[in-house]
Design a protein around this motif. Sequence first.
Motif, PDB file in Angstrom:
ATOM      1  N   ASN A  56      -8.383  -2.746  -5.544  1.00  0.00           N
ATOM      2  CA  ASN A  56      -8.510  -3.091  -4.126  1.00  0.00           C
ATOM      3  C   ASN A  56      -9.846  -2.592  -3.579  1.00  0.00           C
ATOM      4  O   ASN A  56     -10.035  -2.479  -2.374  1.00  0.00           O
ATOM      5  CB  ASN A  56      -7.339  -2.536  -3.307  1.00  0.00           C
ATOM      6  CG  ASN A  56      -7.254  -1.030  -3.353  1.00  0.00           C
ATOM      7  OD1 ASN A  56      -7.958  -0.390  -4.126  1.00  0.00           O
ATOM      8  ND2 ASN A  56      -6.398  -0.473  -2.522  1.00  0.00           N
ATOM      9  N   MET A  58     -10.999   0.232  -3.262  1.00  0.00           N
ATOM     10  CA  MET A  58     -11.041   1.504  -2.552  1.00  0.00           C
ATOM     11  C   MET A  58     -12.099   2.408  -3.190  1.00  0.00           C
ATOM     12  O   MET A  58     -12.576   3.357  -2.583  1.00  0.00           O
ATOM     13  CB  MET A  58      -9.678   2.217  -2.594  1.00  0.00           C
ATOM     14  CG  MET A  58      -8.663   1.663  -1.629  1.00  0.00           C
ATOM     15  SD  MET A  58      -9.172   1.756   0.093  1.00  0.00           S
ATOM     16  CE  MET A  58      -8.860   3.473   0.433  1.00  0.00           C
ATOM     17  N   MET A  61     -15.318   3.583  -1.482  1.00  0.00           N
ATOM     18  CA  MET A  61     -15.459   4.710  -0.565  1.00  0.00           C
ATOM     19  C   MET A  61     -16.232   5.853  -1.196  1.00  0.00           C
ATOM     20  O   MET A  61     -16.743   6.720  -0.506  1.00  0.00           O
ATOM     21  CB  MET A  61     -14.080   5.239  -0.169  1.00  0.00           C
ATOM     22  CG  MET A  61     -13.443   4.479   0.956  1.00  0.00           C
ATOM     23  SD  MET A  61     -11.960   5.325   1.477  1.00  0.00           S
ATOM     24  CE  MET A  61     -12.658   6.724   2.343  1.00  0.00           C
ATOM     25  N   ARG A  89      -7.550  -6.287   0.786  1.00  0.00           N
ATOM     26  CA  ARG A  89      -6.626  -5.154   0.897  1.00  0.00           C
ATOM     27  C   ARG A  89      -5.333  -5.534   1.610  1.00  0.00           C
ATOM     28  O   ARG A  89      -4.333  -4.837   1.475  1.00  0.00           O
ATOM     29  CB  ARG A  89      -7.324  -3.992   1.614  1.00  0.00           C
ATOM     30  CG  ARG A  89      -8.370  -3.363   0.710  1.00  0.00           C
ATOM     31  CD  ARG A  89      -9.194  -2.348   1.431  1.00  0.00           C
ATOM     32  NE  ARG A  89     -10.259  -1.854   0.550  1.00  0.00           N
ATOM     33  CZ  ARG A  89     -11.277  -1.145   0.984  1.00  0.00           C
ATOM     34  NH1 ARG A  89     -11.384  -0.844   2.267  1.00  0.00           N
ATOM     35  NH2 ARG A  89     -12.197  -0.732   0.140  1.00  0.00           N
ATOM     36  N   LYS A  90      -5.366  -6.610   2.374  1.00  0.00           N
ATOM     37  CA  LYS A  90      -4.122  -7.107   2.943  1.00  0.00           C
ATOM     38  C   LYS A  90      -3.237  -7.642   1.821  1.00  0.00           C
ATOM     39  O   LYS A  90      -2.023  -7.532   1.866  1.00  0.00           O
ATOM     40  CB  LYS A  90      -4.426  -8.256   3.925  1.00  0.00           C
ATOM     41  CG  LYS A  90      -4.254  -7.842   5.366  1.00  0.00           C
ATOM     42  CD  LYS A  90      -5.042  -8.705   6.295  1.00  0.00           C
ATOM     43  CE  LYS A  90      -4.407 -10.012   6.643  1.00  0.00           C
ATOM     44  NZ  LYS A  90      -5.183 -10.728   7.674  1.00  0.00           N
ATOM     45  N   MET A  94      -1.612  -0.558  -1.406  1.00  0.00           N
ATOM     46  CA  MET A  94      -1.707   0.636  -2.244  1.00  0.00           C
ATOM     47  C   MET A  94      -0.786   1.736  -1.729  1.00  0.00           C
ATOM     48  O   MET A  94      -0.644   1.934  -0.526  1.00  0.00           O
ATOM     49  CB  MET A  94      -3.150   1.137  -2.242  1.00  0.00           C
ATOM     50  CG  MET A  94      -3.369   2.303  -3.178  1.00  0.00           C
ATOM     51  SD  MET A  94      -5.119   2.447  -3.570  1.00  0.00           S
ATOM     52  CE  MET A  94      -5.029   3.240  -5.154  1.00  0.00           C
ATOM     53  N   PHE A  96      -0.066   5.886  -2.319  1.00  0.00           N
ATOM     54  CA  PHE A  96      -0.789   7.026  -2.873  1.00  0.00           C
ATOM     55  C   PHE A  96       0.163   8.049  -3.485  1.00  0.00           C
ATOM     56  O   PHE A  96       1.382   7.972  -3.348  1.00  0.00           O
ATOM     57  CB  PHE A  96      -1.640   7.671  -1.788  1.00  0.00           C
ATOM     58  CG  PHE A  96      -2.706   6.751  -1.261  1.00  0.00           C
ATOM     59  CD1 PHE A  96      -4.001   6.834  -1.741  1.00  0.00           C
ATOM     60  CD2 PHE A  96      -2.409   5.783  -0.316  1.00  0.00           C
ATOM     61  CE1 PHE A  96      -4.975   5.977  -1.267  1.00  0.00           C
ATOM     62  CE2 PHE A  96      -3.384   4.923   0.159  1.00  0.00           C
ATOM     63  CZ  PHE A  96      -4.669   5.019  -0.314  1.00  0.00           C
ATOM     64  N   LYS A  98       0.708  11.173  -2.800  1.00  0.00           N
ATOM     65  CA  LYS A  98       1.522  11.925  -1.853  1.00  0.00           C
ATOM     66  C   LYS A  98       1.779  11.019  -0.655  1.00  0.00           C
ATOM     67  O   LYS A  98       0.868  10.345  -0.199  1.00  0.00           O
ATOM     68  CB  LYS A  98       0.735  13.161  -1.400  1.00  0.00           C
ATOM     69  CG  LYS A  98       1.594  14.393  -1.230  1.00  0.00           C
ATOM     70  CD  LYS A  98       0.732  15.608  -0.968  1.00  0.00           C
ATOM     71  CE  LYS A  98       1.188  16.345   0.254  1.00  0.00           C
ATOM     72  NZ  LYS A  98       0.655  15.834   1.510  1.00  0.00           N
ATOM     73  N   ASN A 100       1.704   9.643   2.736  1.00  0.00           N
ATOM     74  CA  ASN A 100       0.761   9.998   3.794  1.00  0.00           C
ATOM     75  C   ASN A 100       1.005   9.179   5.044  1.00  0.00           C
ATOM     76  O   ASN A 100       0.162   8.399   5.454  1.00  0.00           O
ATOM     77  CB  ASN A 100      -0.682   9.816   3.306  1.00  0.00           C
ATOM     78  CG  ASN A 100      -0.905   8.457   2.671  1.00  0.00           C
ATOM     79  OD1 ASN A 100       0.002   7.635   2.616  1.00  0.00           O
ATOM     80  ND2 ASN A 100      -2.108   8.201   2.221  1.00  0.00           N
ATOM     81  N   PRO A 101       2.187   9.352   5.657  1.00  0.00           N
ATOM     82  CA  PRO A 101       2.431   8.593   6.888  1.00  0.00           C
ATOM     83  C   PRO A 101       1.466   9.029   7.982  1.00  0.00           C
ATOM     84  O   PRO A 101       0.994  10.171   7.974  1.00  0.00           O
ATOM     85  CB  PRO A 101       3.867   8.955   7.270  1.00  0.00           C
ATOM     86  CG  PRO A 101       4.321   9.989   6.339  1.00  0.00           C
ATOM     87  CD  PRO A 101       3.267  10.276   5.341  1.00  0.00           C
ATOM     88  N   PHE A 102       1.186   8.104   8.889  1.00  0.00           N
ATOM     89  CA  PHE A 102       0.354   8.460  10.035  1.00  0.00           C
ATOM     90  C   PHE A 102       1.164   9.325  10.988  1.00  0.00           C
ATOM     91  O   PHE A 102       2.386   9.207  11.038  1.00  0.00           O
ATOM     92  CB  PHE A 102      -0.089   7.189  10.775  1.00  0.00           C
ATOM     93  CG  PHE A 102      -0.877   6.252   9.929  1.00  0.00           C
ATOM     94  CD1 PHE A 102      -1.957   6.711   9.191  1.00  0.00           C
ATOM     95  CD2 PHE A 102      -0.545   4.910   9.855  1.00  0.00           C
ATOM     96  CE1 PHE A 102      -2.694   5.839   8.396  1.00  0.00           C
ATOM     97  CE2 PHE A 102      -1.273   4.032   9.065  1.00  0.00           C
ATOM     98  CZ  PHE A 102      -2.345   4.498   8.332  1.00  0.00           C
ATOM     99  N   GLY A 113      -0.099  -2.000  10.246  1.00  0.00           N
ATOM    100  CA  GLY A 113      -0.923  -3.042   9.612  1.00  0.00           C
ATOM    101  C   GLY A 113      -0.785  -4.387  10.320  1.00  0.00           C
ATOM    102  O   GLY A 113      -1.772  -4.954  10.795  1.00  0.00           O
ATOM    103  N   ARG A 165       5.247   0.477   4.636  1.00  0.00           N
ATOM    104  CA  ARG A 165       4.031   0.213   5.407  1.00  0.00           C
ATOM    105  C   ARG A 165       3.115  -0.735   4.636  1.00  0.00           C
ATOM    106  O   ARG A 165       2.495  -1.631   5.210  1.00  0.00           O
ATOM    107  CB  ARG A 165       3.328   1.552   5.677  1.00  0.00           C
ATOM    108  CG  ARG A 165       2.092   1.462   6.509  1.00  0.00           C
ATOM    109  CD  ARG A 165       1.553   2.839   6.796  1.00  0.00           C
ATOM    110  NE  ARG A 165       1.071   3.490   5.582  1.00  0.00           N
ATOM    111  CZ  ARG A 165       0.680   4.757   5.525  1.00  0.00           C
ATOM    112  NH1 ARG A 165       0.737   5.516   6.600  1.00  0.00           N
ATOM    113  NH2 ARG A 165       0.248   5.278   4.408  1.00  0.00           N
ATOM    114  N   ALA A 166       3.045  -0.514   3.313  1.00  0.00           N
ATOM    115  CA  ALA A 166       2.212  -1.403   2.497  1.00  0.00           C
ATOM    116  C   ALA A 166       2.829  -2.801   2.430  1.00  0.00           C
ATOM    117  O   ALA A 166       2.118  -3.806   2.443  1.00  0.00           O
ATOM    118  CB  ALA A 166       2.032  -0.822   1.097  1.00  0.00           C
TER     119      ALA A 166
END
Lengths: 256, 295
Positions: A56, A58, A61, A89-90, A94, A96, A98, A100-102, A113, A165-166
């Motif tokens: 994707n 990433m 970065m 990326r839509k 991905m 991760f 761990k 990692n919620p906002f 999203g 979320r993804a």
Amino acid sequence: MVLTYTNEIFDINDLNLWYADHHALKSIHFPIIKKEVTAIIGPSGCGKSTFIKTLNLMIKMVPNVKMSGEINYNGKNILNSKMDLVELRKNVGMVFQKGNPFPQSIFDNVAYGPRIHGITKRKHLEEIVIKALMDVALWDEVKDRLNAPALGLSGGQQQRLCIARALATKPDVILMDEPTSALDPISTLAIEELILELKEKYTIVIVTHNMQQAARVSDKTAFFLMGELIELDETSKIFSKPEDERTEGYITGRFG
Amino acid sequence: MNAKVADRVATGVFIVIAFIIVSVLIGLFSFILYHGFQHVSLKFLTTPSSNMSAGGGIRDQLFNSFYVLFITMLITVPLGVGGGVYMAEYARPGRITNIIRSCIEVLASLPSIVIGLFGLLMFVTLTGWGYTILGGALALTVFNLPVMVRVTEDAIHSVPRDLKEASLALGITHWHTIKTILLPSAFPTILTGGILAAGRVFGEAAALLFTAGLSTPRLDYTDWNPFSQISPLNIFRPAETLAVHIWSINTQGLIPDVDAVSNGSAAVLILSVLLFNLLARWIGSLIHKKVTATK
Ligand SMILES: Nc1ncnc2c1ncn2[C@@H]1O[C@H](COP(=O)(O)OP(=O)(O)OP(=O)(O)O)[C@@H](O)[C@H]1O
Ligand SMILES: [Mg+2]
């Protein structure tokens, strides 16, 4: 060894990647088949995360990364400079290592999203959120507290929320980099079952250090060693009679 | 055993230090408030000051202090947060960025009297405005801006990197990620920085002496037209703030009740800073709770 298939969603040809001077991926040929689970195994530092992050982009970065070769996604080379990262990326989500919620509510996390990608009607957003939470089998646990902070969920729930979320941006590929390495056995099992269900609708690439996990969930398994793809084959074959002795050595625990 | 003793000694030392800090603070506060509140009354707060005779109040000075603070923050916050976002997210790490960062730090540590003189040259003489609220606010911006930039940059850097990655991996653009993830997460720290900067503005005298001036024209508080000469909202009028007032009556000493007025003013100043602090924190936590969904 090069395998060819007709229903590939990704077709990677001669992919090389350098972190400054460090040659981290060496001439990778890697087809990824639609609606299959592909597991990536190999010792620490062999380039698994690097590889999955190229899918994707990433990886962009990281400063000073150079790439050559082709990563064809649905027939289009994403290494082409005209590639639209947002669009890619839509479609290629991905998850991760761990969760990692906002720091927002459960609902807002999943709706994040789609909302930014232009869905504004509350009704429509609710449908998407409910569907995604059901897909990851989290709905029953959180339906009464959608407005509670996501950080109040347990580790396993947070990881499933991140998968939801993804899913909410309606991807067709989901990349997972050691998604269960920070979870207890029960949550791990829940995620593994989830992966088996998701594969009905999605293509999944998963990096794992857990050999049993790779054997349980994947159709294909790829073994990486020092930046090279040593072997890629049916999971059952890799775990019963691999062709390369380095694969066998790693699987039987002789090194790695 | 040794480690245990060391631990107990360390704990003791820190308790003593904390005790000293707290008692100095309480002592200072009660001293100022005790002496000040003997002179503070509604009349003191609502009558204009007097140049010669006793019995003057601090109405205009109090208003000026808040108004200068407001105008300064209006300029400082957007520029400072914008600069901080640039430094944290857009500036390429390297020599030039480091030079910019050093310049910002030097600017932040300039003595305020120097800033005042610079303001006199720039915003008073060069522009031909004379002593104005805007000139004062710009001078204060000069030393508040760097603080705001620095605080914002640090606050954004301290947002966990995986949040940013998670957002980008969803196909969210860099700018949207900054707006919807990084800034809200950094908000409490930025707010604290803003409050500290505001406190400095509120208590500042040296930088305002030569920029906003030592006098206030006769004001009509019913006149809300910001272009009118007698409107308190006019930003092109001179304005003596509370801190400057305390300084000027003490140095010129023409009024007979200098002690009473300056003690009263000091008490009001401290209390205003305190109230402003609490209010800003309360509003900030409301906003933060709303965004993060915590109760
Ligand atoms: N940002 C980076 N800059 C420079 N080198 C890097 C960077 N990230 C990874 N590497 C190097 O690239 C190689 C592959 O790293 P990668 O993270 O892909 O390994 P991995 O297979 O995911 O390992 P692990 O199982 O420990 O997660 C390693 O030698 C690593 O040191
Ligand atoms: Mg890794």
